[in-house]
Design an enzyme around this catalytic site. Sequence first.
Site, PDB file in Angstrom:
ATOM      1  N   SER A 124       4.979  -1.186  10.182  1.00 56.01           N
ATOM      2  CA  SER A 124       4.387  -0.313   9.179  1.00 56.01           C
ATOM      3  C   SER A 124       3.620   0.834   9.858  1.00 56.01           C
ATOM      4  O   SER A 124       4.200   1.584  10.644  1.00 56.01           O
ATOM      5  CB  SER A 124       3.499  -1.130   8.236  1.00 56.01           C
ATOM      6  OG  SER A 124       3.168  -0.399   7.095  1.00 56.01           O
ATOM      7  N   ASP A 179      12.316  -1.009   0.496  1.00 54.95           N
ATOM      8  CA  ASP A 179      11.081  -0.494   1.115  1.00 54.95           C
ATOM      9  C   ASP A 179      10.932   0.997   0.825  1.00 54.95           C
ATOM     10  O   ASP A 179      11.902   1.760   0.919  1.00 54.95           O
ATOM     11  CB  ASP A 179      11.148  -0.732   2.627  1.00 54.95           C
ATOM     12  CG  ASP A 179       9.799  -0.643   3.311  1.00 54.95           C
ATOM     13  OD1 ASP A 179       9.057   0.317   3.053  1.00 54.95           O
ATOM     14  OD2 ASP A 179       9.492  -1.542   4.116  1.00 54.95           O
ATOM     15  N   HIS A 224       8.681  -4.047   1.426  1.00 60.99           N
ATOM     16  CA  HIS A 224       7.800  -3.794   2.569  1.00 60.99           C
ATOM     17  C   HIS A 224       7.001  -5.044   2.936  1.00 60.99           C
ATOM     18  O   HIS A 224       6.362  -5.663   2.078  1.00 60.99           O
ATOM     19  CB  HIS A 224       6.850  -2.645   2.237  1.00 60.99           C
ATOM     20  CG  HIS A 224       6.106  -2.125   3.434  1.00 60.99           C
ATOM     21  ND1 HIS A 224       6.697  -1.336   4.383  1.00 60.99           N
ATOM     22  CD2 HIS A 224       4.817  -2.285   3.834  1.00 60.99           C
ATOM     23  CE1 HIS A 224       5.818  -1.028   5.313  1.00 60.99           C
ATOM     24  NE2 HIS A 224       4.668  -1.596   5.006  1.00 60.99           N
TER      25      HIS A 224
END
Length: 220
Positions: free
Chosen positions: A65, A162, A192
């Site tokens: 991330s 995502d 995600h």
Amino acid sequence: EQDHARAGRLASDLGILVVSVDYRLAPEHPFPAALDDCAAALAWVHDQADDLGVDVERIAVGGASAGGGLAASLCQHARDEGGPAICFQLLNYPMLDDRTVLATDHGDRGRFVWTPGSNHFGWSAYLGRAPLADDAPRHAAPARTADLAGLPPAWIGVGDLDLFHPEDVDYADRLRAAGVPCDLHVEPGMYHAADQVVRQAPRMAAYRDRMVEALGTAIG
């Protein structure tokens, strides 16, 4: 702290030294604080390589991330500043492009965990202001860098649900076009950070296995 289990697995499964960087966080410490901390950690590993038992030709960087975005930025920073050397970048659903905040239609992506609202807050905190269409500080948003040639080989993993899917796929395509080897894995039905939210799901375990295998292959 969030990546402790992942870092521990890489260390135990591959028998490698893993350095987890406790970089400063936004909004209290906006860009470039976190990148400066990562660059300092990379330089420290190189400087202490003999004492640490590290082969300086086999130092990889990675993250998930926002950490994946920092890893990508660190590779660009090291290339542009003449080192230290990085042999591989492991980018797990990396946060690469602040311009995603400006998009109005994300389809069915970004409904879980990391939403468009989360993304707006995250990038605004990191940049110290809301994203702009035509400007971001150099190395703040890796996807804005025009020339990707000479970067380390990469593995990029992202789910097709995502929010970062389009920017991650585009970055992988651009790396390849620039002559940088890049293995892109798009996981169907994955949102995600699902590999951490539903850790016991067989497909998420297989996804994590892919990352371990990619890193092990890259560093030999």
